[in-house]
Design a protein around this motif. Structure first.
Motif, PDB file in Angstrom:
ATOM      1  N   ALA A 208       0.819  -1.141  -0.095  1.00 29.10           N
ATOM      2  CA  ALA A 208       0.103   0.088   0.196  1.00 29.10           C
ATOM      3  C   ALA A 208       0.929   1.410  -0.008  1.00 29.10           C
ATOM      4  O   ALA A 208       0.502   2.210  -0.660  1.00 29.10           O
ATOM      5  CB  ALA A 208      -0.685  -0.098   1.247  1.00 29.10           C
TER       6      ALA A 208
ATOM      7  N   ALA B   3      -6.327   0.259  -1.638  1.00 31.92           N
ATOM      8  CA  ALA B   3      -6.795  -0.522  -0.628  1.00 31.92           C
ATOM      9  C   ALA B   3      -6.972  -2.165  -1.163  1.00 31.92           C
ATOM     10  O   ALA B   3      -6.231  -2.938  -0.575  1.00 31.92           O
ATOM     11  CB  ALA B   3      -7.733   0.062  -0.036  1.00 31.92           C
TER      12      ALA B   3
ATOM     13  N   PHE C 108      -7.749  -1.005   5.466  1.00 28.85           N
ATOM     14  CA  PHE C 108      -6.675  -0.189   4.873  1.00 28.85           C
ATOM     15  C   PHE C 108      -6.279   0.999   5.712  1.00 28.85           C
ATOM     16  O   PHE C 108      -4.863   1.161   5.881  1.00 28.85           O
ATOM     17  CB  PHE C 108      -7.050   0.314   3.501  1.00 28.85           C
TER      18      PHE C 108
END
Length: 489
Positions: free
Chosen positions: A141, A156, A167
């Motif tokens: 991420a 996400a 997330f």
């Protein structure tokens, strides 16, 4: 190593980068965890606690240091060297299996119960498979947040999170910043990347000798699938959600990686396979230090320390190419492989180079007409038998493979001798102790150094090099004036 407090404290005080990724330093007073080489003033020893993984630190409530970014450390060299359950599990987790198949899928691949895997990972790494996969998702991420303009919702799900809430919570917990602020703090790129392109740095433990690593990949490149262009090794990647193209360039302190992905969910697995390809999680100081104990090998190590074993992004592909390369020149092997690619490979579009196809999967080749192969009859039989075994699953080559079992199954196939089996073990299975005593180049190099040159005598002598004989092979091969030993012009 994290249980040896005295050794860990020494490494932190000396900011020894060799231990980055081997253990992590968590600071009780600040609730921050760092890599051993963190440039900030080391904390007092009584405030340090050591963990074997970033996931273990996160599980204990520590957040990643913003200065040294411990989540970007090279992986532990143990997971590539060892062949036990924990090492095989870590290689699969790093390859994204938990995100794709869950813990039951991980257990099925390894042949153990989920409880056994959970217990062993917790005992050795301080975190179970879910926590380890979560730490990996957090890093994926972060890469997407800092290097792409993708909306956070897309990031996400691309990073493997099941919801935007998980997330956001994970990013805040691991990095102590919300995703938006993490993006705002990132250094903006002067040249924005085209859609689908991700640019990042792949760290490694120094030293790294790029000559044999990139030279080998470039010299054996299959047209359409691989190429050397503008100082970078480029190739196509077959990935779970689509395909990709990667360009890898050696730099003094990192590997520059430029990824084009048709689906950003494949980021983690693409990075994992590129690191595996270039053997970037190796510990060259430990390897070279051991090989230097042989006075006949020491001059080769001193001349170009940090040689890695060039591997592959696809074990089945490499096995096919190893058979095509039996007893022929490098140029002939490339020609045979290129014919298969043109006839059976899936076409791809390369907006930045000359790549045209994915290497065909075993299932696509298993039914090919043997008469279409410009190979001796015996080698056709070898290739078709291999393809059948790969396609029906009776031969498994991959991160989860038991190396000894894979060797036995390969040797049972017609046309597979020690050379082909060991080169697959070395480059596809990642066995650091694979050895090729019958290889002509190895025998010539051994004779030139005053080592025994017959396979039996050389194998006996090479016992001194264990468990790093695959790296000794790289040093011996480098004595030959062959293009595989030099960066292309």
């Amino acid at each position: 190593m994290h249980t040896d407090t005295e050794a860990c404290v020494r490494a932190v005080k000396s900011r020894d980068a060799r231990f980055d990724g081997v253990f992590f330093t968590a600071v009780r007073t600040t609730r921050i965890y760092c890599r051993p080489s963190c440039p900030v003033v080391p904390p007092k020893p009584e405030n340090m606690v050591f963990h074997p993984s970033a996931a273990s630190c996160q599980r204990a409530g520590f957040r990643a240091c913003k200065r040294c970014r411990p989540d970007t450390s090279p992986g532990s060299p143990a997971w590539n060297v060892r062949a036990d359950l924990v090492a095989r599990a870590m290689r699969l987790i790093r390859d994204g299996v938990v995100d794709r198949e869950g813990i039951p899928g991980l257990a099925t691949r390894l042949g153990y119960s989920t409880r056994q895997i959970e217990r062993q990972l917790l005992a050795e790494l301080g975190a179970g498979p879910l926590a380890l996969a979560r730490a990996q998702r957090a890093q994926a991420a972060r890469v997407l947040i800092e290097t792409t303009p993708l909306p956070m919702a897309e990031i996400a799900f691309a990073a493997g999170f099941s919801s935007i809430r998980s997330f956001n919570d994970t990013v805040r917990q691991v990095f102590a910043l919300p995703p938006g602020e993490l993006r705002a703090r990132a250094t903006p790129s002067r040249d924005p990347n085209p859609p689908g392109v991700i640019v990042l740095r792949l760290p490694f433990r120094a030293p790294l000798a790029p000559s044999n690593l990139f030279g080998h990949l470039a010299a054996t490149a299959v047209p359409g699938v691989e190429e050397w262009r503008d100082g970078a090794y480029r190739r196509t990647l077959r990935l779970p959600h689509g395909h990709g193209i990667v360009a890898l360039s050696p730099r003094p302190d990192h590997i520059a990686c430029r990824l084009f992905l048709t689906d950003s969910r494949d980021l983690t697995i693409a990075i994992s396979r590129c690191r595996w390809l270039l053997d970037l999680d190796a510990d060259p100081v430990a390897v070279d230090g051991h090989l230097r104990t042989d006075p006949l090998l020491a001059p080769l190590v001193d001349a170009s320390p940090g040689r890695r074993v060039p591997r592959t992004v696809d074990a089945a592909e490499f096995a096919v190419r190893a058979v095509l390369g039996q007893q022929v020149s490098t140029a002939a092997a490339r020609t045979h492989a290129a014919r298969l690619v043109t006839a059976h490979g899936d076409p791809v579009r390369d907006p930045e180079g000359g790549l045209t196809h994915l290497f065909p999967a075993p299932e696509a080749l298993a039914e090919l007409d043997p008469e279409s192969l410009a190979l001796p009859r015996s080698r056709r039989t070898t290739l078709l038998t291999l393809l059948g075994a790969l396609a029906d699953g009776s031969l498994r080559l991959g991160f989860d493979s038991d190396r000894d079992e894979a060797r036995a199954r390969l040797l049972a196939l017609p046309g597979f001798g020690p050379w082909t089996t060991e080169v697959i073990a070395m480059r596809a299975l990642g066995d650091p102790d694979a050895f090729l005593p019958g290889d002509l180049g190895i025998r010539r190099a051994a004779q030139g150094l005053g080592l025994p040159s017959t396979p039996a005598a050389l194998t006996s002598r090479a016992a001194l090099w264990r468990p790093w004989r695959a790296y000794a092979v790289q040093y011996l091969w480098a004595t030959e004036p062959h293009p595989v030993n030099h960066l292309p012009d």
